[in-house]
Design a protein around this motif. Structure first.
Motif, PDB file in Angstrom:
ATOM      1  N   GLN A  15       0.842  -1.194   0.000  1.00 12.25           N
ATOM      2  CA  GLN A  15       0.000   0.000   0.000  1.00 12.25           C
ATOM      3  C   GLN A  15       0.877   1.243   0.000  1.00 12.25           C
ATOM      4  N   ILE A  16       0.561   2.199  -0.877  1.00 14.65           N
ATOM      5  CA  ILE A  16       1.309   3.453  -0.954  1.00 14.65           C
ATOM      6  C   ILE A  16       0.622   4.543  -0.156  1.00 14.65           C
ATOM      7  N   GLY A  17      -0.694   4.613  -0.253  1.00 13.96           N
ATOM      8  CA  GLY A  17      -1.442   5.647   0.452  1.00 13.96           C
ATOM      9  C   GLY A  17      -2.842   5.174   0.768  1.00 13.96           C
ATOM     10  N   LYS A  18      -3.455   5.845   1.765  1.00 13.25           N
ATOM     11  CA  LYS A  18      -4.814   5.474   2.154  1.00 13.25           C
ATOM     12  C   LYS A  18      -5.546   6.697   2.669  1.00 13.25           C
ATOM     13  N   GLN A  19      -6.733   6.931   2.114  1.00 12.35           N
ATOM     14  CA  GLN A  19      -7.647   7.961   2.583  1.00 12.35           C
ATOM     15  C   GLN A  19      -9.019   7.323   2.724  1.00 12.35           C
ATOM     16  N   THR A  20      -9.943   8.032   3.336  1.00 14.13           N
ATOM     17  CA  THR A  20     -11.298   7.499   3.497  1.00 14.13           C
ATOM     18  C   THR A  20     -11.893   7.178   2.131  1.00 14.13           C
ATOM     19  N   GLY A  21     -12.201   5.916   1.911  1.00  9.71           N
ATOM     20  CA  GLY A  21     -12.821   5.501   0.656  1.00  9.71           C
ATOM     21  C   GLY A  21     -11.862   5.354  -0.500  1.00  9.71           C
ATOM     22  N   ARG A  22     -10.551   5.575  -0.277  1.00  3.24           N
ATOM     23  CA  ARG A  22      -9.571   5.508  -1.356  1.00  3.24           C
ATOM     24  C   ARG A  22      -8.325   4.771  -0.886  1.00  3.24           C
ATOM     25  N   TRP A  23      -7.790   3.927  -1.744  1.00  2.87           N
ATOM     26  CA  TRP A  23      -6.496   3.294  -1.497  1.00  2.87           C
ATOM     27  C   TRP A  23      -5.618   3.508  -2.726  1.00  2.87           C
ATOM     28  N   THR A  24      -4.329   3.635  -2.478  1.00  7.42           N
ATOM     29  CA  THR A  24      -3.358   3.674  -3.568  1.00  7.42           C
ATOM     30  C   THR A  24      -2.375   2.541  -3.332  1.00  7.42           C
ATOM     31  N   LEU A  25      -2.235   1.650  -4.319  1.00  8.72           N
ATOM     32  CA  LEU A  25      -1.452   0.429  -4.168  1.00  8.72           C
ATOM     33  C   LEU A  25      -0.356   0.354  -5.223  1.00  8.72           C
ATOM     34  N   LEU A  26       0.763  -0.234  -4.831  1.00  7.60           N
ATOM     35  CA  LEU A  26       1.799  -0.597  -5.791  1.00  7.60           C
ATOM     36  C   LEU A  26       1.573  -2.056  -6.158  1.00  7.60           C
ATOM     37  N   ALA A  27       1.525  -2.342  -7.455  1.00  6.76           N
ATOM     38  CA  ALA A  27       1.247  -3.704  -7.915  1.00  6.76           C
ATOM     39  C   ALA A  27       2.175  -4.057  -9.065  1.00  6.76           C
ATOM     40  N   ARG A  28       2.206  -5.316  -9.382  1.00  4.63           N
ATOM     41  CA  ARG A  28       2.998  -5.778 -10.523  1.00  4.63           C
ATOM     42  C   ARG A  28       2.066  -6.340 -11.585  1.00  4.63           C
ATOM     43  N   ASP A  29       2.278  -5.872 -12.822  1.00  2.00           N
ATOM     44  CA  ASP A  29       1.502  -6.368 -13.962  1.00  2.00           C
ATOM     45  C   ASP A  29       2.040  -7.753 -14.312  1.00  2.00           C
ATOM     46  N   LEU A  30       1.227  -8.798 -14.144  1.00  2.00           N
ATOM     47  CA  LEU A  30       1.682 -10.157 -14.378  1.00  2.00           C
ATOM     48  C   LEU A  30       1.922 -10.464 -15.851  1.00  2.00           C
ATOM     49  N   ILE A  31       1.458  -9.584 -16.734  1.00  2.00           N
ATOM     50  CA  ILE A  31       1.681  -9.796 -18.163  1.00  2.00           C
ATOM     51  C   ILE A  31       2.973  -9.120 -18.613  1.00  2.00           C
ATOM     52  N   SER A  32       3.149  -7.852 -18.238  1.00  2.00           N
ATOM     53  CA  SER A  32       4.349  -7.113 -18.660  1.00  2.00           C
ATOM     54  C   SER A  32       5.481  -7.229 -17.648  1.00  2.00           C
ATOM     55  N   ASP A  33       5.180  -7.685 -16.438  1.00  2.00           N
ATOM     56  CA  ASP A  33       6.139  -7.775 -15.322  1.00  2.00           C
ATOM     57  C   ASP A  33       6.652  -6.404 -14.889  1.00  2.00           C
ATOM     58  N   GLU A  34       5.878  -5.376 -15.144  1.00  2.00           N
ATOM     59  CA  GLU A  34       6.253  -4.030 -14.721  1.00  2.00           C
ATOM     60  C   GLU A  34       5.415  -3.607 -13.523  1.00  2.00           C
ATOM     61  N   GLN A  35       6.005  -2.755 -12.683  1.00  2.00           N
ATOM     62  CA  GLN A  35       5.273  -2.211 -11.552  1.00  2.00           C
ATOM     63  C   GLN A  35       4.330  -1.107 -12.032  1.00  2.00           C
ATOM     64  N   VAL A  36       3.144  -1.053 -11.425  1.00  2.00           N
ATOM     65  CA  VAL A  36       2.146  -0.041 -11.766  1.00  2.00           C
ATOM     66  C   VAL A  36       1.525   0.479 -10.472  1.00  2.00           C
ATOM     67  N   VAL A  37       0.835   1.587 -10.580  1.00  2.00           N
ATOM     68  CA  VAL A  37       0.083   2.149  -9.457  1.00  2.00           C
ATOM     69  C   VAL A  37      -1.401   1.908  -9.695  1.00  2.00           C
ATOM     70  N   LEU A  38      -2.074   1.397  -8.675  1.00  2.00           N
ATOM     71  CA  LEU A  38      -3.525   1.206  -8.726  1.00  2.00           C
ATOM     72  C   LEU A  38      -4.169   2.173  -7.740  1.00  2.00           C
ATOM     73  N   LYS A  39      -5.083   2.998  -8.220  1.00  2.00           N
ATOM     74  CA  LYS A  39      -5.840   3.901  -7.351  1.00  2.00           C
ATOM     75  C   LYS A  39      -7.270   3.391  -7.264  1.00  2.00           C
ATOM     76  N   LEU A  40      -7.694   3.019  -6.069  1.00  2.00           N
ATOM     77  CA  LEU A  40      -9.015   2.423  -5.862  1.00  2.00           C
ATOM     78  C   LEU A  40      -9.966   3.424  -5.211  1.00  2.00           C
ATOM     79  N   LEU A  41     -11.177   3.479  -5.721  1.00  2.00           N
ATOM     80  CA  LEU A  41     -12.260   4.234  -5.089  1.00  2.00           C
ATOM     81  C   LEU A  41     -13.358   3.238  -4.747  1.00  2.00           C
ATOM     82  N   PHE A  42     -13.680   3.120  -3.443  1.00  2.00           N
ATOM     83  CA  PHE A  42     -14.665   2.140  -2.995  1.00  2.00           C
ATOM     84  C   PHE A  42     -16.087   2.682  -3.159  1.00  2.00           C
ATOM     85  N   LEU A  43     -16.918   1.922  -3.846  1.00  2.00           N
ATOM     86  CA  LEU A  43     -18.309   2.306  -4.090  1.00  2.00           C
ATOM     87  C   LEU A  43     -19.181   1.712  -2.991  1.00  2.00           C
ATOM     88  N   ASP A  44     -19.142   2.331  -1.811  1.00  2.00           N
ATOM     89  CA  ASP A  44     -19.939   1.848  -0.686  1.00  2.00           C
ATOM     90  C   ASP A  44     -20.883   2.949  -0.217  1.00  2.00           C
TER      91      ASP A  44
END
Length: 386
Positions: A15-44
């Motif tokens: 996890q890179i960052g966290k706010q109410t209803g939002r997460w920012t994650l560091l992930a690896r693309d299993l196809i390209s094998d490159e690191q990417v950033v995922l920004k999530l917004l929770f629909l709750d």
């Protein structure tokens, strides 16, 4: 969430960052094998309508951007959760250190270092503000600027806004960070000069080693007069960027960069109208009109609250009509030539810049007429002459 697979393709590393209803994650693309950033917004049930609007706007704007110092948009998908779902933005990962991390490590920056950063960031803002429509970041601060690969990156476009025509005043959510927001942004008003205030506040923070909220103030103005080893010229430039009064603040990133390199232009001393001129100038608080006689016709400049327009009339026929929104006016240029020399007849000596368009005046005018006209335009537009 480490090890979890999102979108059947992205393995979460941390996890890179966290706010109410939002997460920012560091992930690896299993196809390209490159690191990417995922920004999530929770629909709750806690999701605010404005949060969804800002997230969708960030996705759409990042799709349109292509700049080496801005993370690149890679994709977008929905992720199903046990009870709800999340929207996921994918963008390139910049492996670097934020300026906020530098501050936390007690690092301060010199005048030379902050000038280098200012040049890099002003060039990014020139790209953003020069888009059609203009793109405003609205949250420039140390944590949103990364240093990596000998380059400065501007990240986190979660507060981004586009503007068309006259700046909007109250039709959007007020966002930003206290200490880095200019006064007008608190009341829901934003324009390119607002990003420049935030940049100036960021540069002052890097030199002082403290956030603006911890620095002394004189009224609404950040007081950095006690900072050591700051040249008067650079201090004056920083004060211009962080001027609370919008009318007196630098108007564009291009103008700020030019002043950083060549010195801040000054407002001219009062100039009287030449007694023998045939130029007509009519002005009030809302509009200005200049009529310049020419061979078999005239040139007409009009500026009001909405737009600037320039037209010519020869033998009763109108031609060369130019027009642009008033808010795009960013610079007034007066090209003086040495005494005894004369410009080419087609070389304009007074130029009003509205974005990338030039509105050229002053062909075949006398030096006293040019001085007077430049002074009148400068004082009415509240723009220094460069």
């Amino acid at each position: 969430m480490s090890g979890q697979i999102l979108g059947d393709r992205y393995e979460v590393e941390r996890q890179i960052g966290k706010q109410t209803g939002r997460w920012t994650l560091l992930a690896r693309d299993l196809i390209s094998d490159e690191q990417v950033v995922l920004k999530l917004l929770f629909l709750d049930e806690q999701l605010e309508a404005d949060d969804l609007k800002l997230f969708e706007r960030e996705v759409e704007i990042l799709k349109s951007l292509s700049h080496p110092s801005i993370p690149r948009y890679l994709g977008y998908f929905e992720h199903q959760l046990p009870n709800d779902k999340a929207l996921v933005l994918i963008q390139t990962y910049v492996e670097g250190k934020s300026l906020e991390q530098c501050l936390q490590q007690r690092r301060t920056f010199t005048e030379v270092e902050t000038k280098q950063l200012a040049r890099a960031l002003l060039n990014i803002l020139m790209y953003l503000h020069g888009r059609q429509p203009a793109i405003l970041h609205r949250d420039i601060k140390p944590s949103n600027i990364l240093l990596a690969n000998r380059r400065a990156y501007l990240v986190d476009f979660g507060s981004v806004k586009t503007i068309r025509g006259k700046e909007e005043t109250s039709s959007f959510t007020v966002v930003g960070t206290y200490g880095y927001m200019p006064p007008e942004q608190f009341s829901g008003r934003v324009l390119p000069a607002s990003d420049l205030f935030s940049l100036g506040a960021t540069l002052i923070t890097l030199i002082a080693g403290n956030h603006p909220s911890s620095l002394p103030h004189r009224g609404t103005r950040i007081d950095f007069s006690q900072l050591p080893n700051l040249s008067p010229e650079y201090a004056d430039w920083l004060a211009w960027l962080t001027e609370p009064n919008l009318e007196h603040r630098v108007k564009s990133a291009q103008e700020a960069l030019q002043a950083l390199e060549q010195g801040r232009p000054t407002i001219p001393s009062p100039v009287e109208k030449p007694p023998d001129t045939k130029i007509s100038l009519i002005k009030d608080a809302n509009s200005l009109e200049v009529l310049i006689p020419a061979l078999l016709g005239h040139t007409n400049l009009k500026i009001d609250r909405q737009q600037i327009s320039l037209s010519s009339k020869r033998l009763g026929f109108q031609s060369n009509v130019q027009a642009a929104p008033r808010h795009r006016i960013s610079r007034l240029e007066y090209r003086k030539f040495p005494e005894g020399s004369f410009p080419d007849n087609n070389e304009s000596q007074i130029v009003i810049w509205a974005g990338t368009e030039s509105y050229d005046l002053g062909n075949n005018l006398s030096p006293p007429e040019l001085d007077w006209l430049a002074y009148e335009l400068s004082t009415w537009l509240k723009l220094p002459i460069s």
